[in-house]
Design an enzyme around this catalytic site. Structure first.
Site, PDB file in Angstrom:
ATOM      1  CB  SER A   1      -0.964  -0.058   1.197  1.00  0.00           C
ATOM      2  OG  SER A   1      -2.066   0.784   0.987  1.00  0.00           O
TER       3      SER A   1
ATOM      4  CG  HIS B   1      -5.648  -2.855   0.532  1.00  0.00           C
ATOM      5  ND1 HIS B   1      -4.843  -2.623  -0.572  1.00  0.00           N
ATOM      6  CD2 HIS B   1      -5.229  -1.966   1.486  1.00  0.00           C
ATOM      7  CE1 HIS B   1      -3.990  -1.636  -0.296  1.00  0.00           C
ATOM      8  NE2 HIS B   1      -4.204  -1.235   0.936  1.00  0.00           N
TER       9      HIS B   1
ATOM     10  CD  GLU C   1      -4.309  16.617  13.865  1.00  0.00           C
ATOM     11  OE1 GLU C   1      -4.431  17.436  12.924  1.00  0.00           O
ATOM     12  OE2 GLU C   1      -5.296  16.169  14.484  1.00  0.00           O
TER      13      GLU C   1
END
Length: 222
Positions: A46, A201, A142
């Site tokens: 990924s 996945h 964040e």
């Protein structure tokens, strides 16, 4: 010798506000340099696969072979989907001093409305850690949310990687699609694409033995 790396803002790696593939590729280059490794076989899943591709395209001299698991050098899923996952993770609330199993169950229940796939929830929950009696996410949510567009896209390259490459997808995952083949071919002319039947996945979790076999078959003979 096998090295497993935590990407920046993941696992035990330091948190950093910058989260681009160029920065993550440099992290790996610095590590290789520090360890005196002049050539390696890179495997990434990924986001890690995009980091591995970036490194192979920037510094082909360092990469003997490349394995990209369930990802291609094109834009991935819509940013909104992952944005919703991050928001769901941020909104998880767990009381202090709860036993670990109870905390995970509570977080699982809170994520379920947004993250419907149980395997994906389990994958996200591996990032829930206890620090001094409080539960926190060890990933830097964040920085990841701030750089989500960078993470979903892929840098522009013009010069291909000349070495052998394997794109190993899950047959039940949409992330390696036939429409990506021209771009794979352009940047990785020696690439082969393979699918593991019945895997989603997170290929290595869904079909572990088949995944290991496919990787070993691609490696050069010892």
């Amino acid at each position: 010798q096998v090295l497993t790396l935590d990407a920046r803002n993941h696992g035990g790696s330091p948190h950093n506000p910058l989260m681009t593939y160029e920065a993550m590729s440099l992290d790996v280059q610095h590590l290789l340099n520090r360890l005196g490794i002049t050539k390696c076989i890179l495997l990434g899943h990924s986001m890690g696969g995009k980091t591995a591709m970036t490194l192979a395209l920037q510094r082909p001299d360092l990469v003997e072979r490349l394995i990209s698991v369930d990802i291609t050098p094109v834009s991935t899923a819509p940013v909104s989907e992952f944005s919703a996952y991050i928001s769901a993770m941020k909104s998880v609330k767990i009381p202090d001093a709860l036993p670990r199993s109870a905390a995970r169950q509570l977080a699982d229940n809170q994520l379920r409305p947004v993250v419907q796939l149980p395997q994906l929830r389990q994958f996200l929950l591996t990032n829930l850690v206890e620090v001094e009696g409080r539960y926190i996410w060890r990933v830097n949510l964040e920085a990841i949310s701030h750089h989500l567009a960078d993470i979903m896209n892929f840098p522009i390259f013009h010069k291909p990687y000349p070495g052998p490459a394997l794109f190993l997808g899950g047959s039940n995952s949409p992330y390696i699609s036939s429409k990506d083949y021209p771009e794979i071919q352009r940047l990785f002319p020696k690439a082969e694409v393979q699918y593991i039947e019945g895997a989603g996945h997170i290929v290595h979790q869904d079909k572990f033995e088949e995944f290991i076999t496919a990787v070993l078959n691609f490696l050069p003979p010892p």
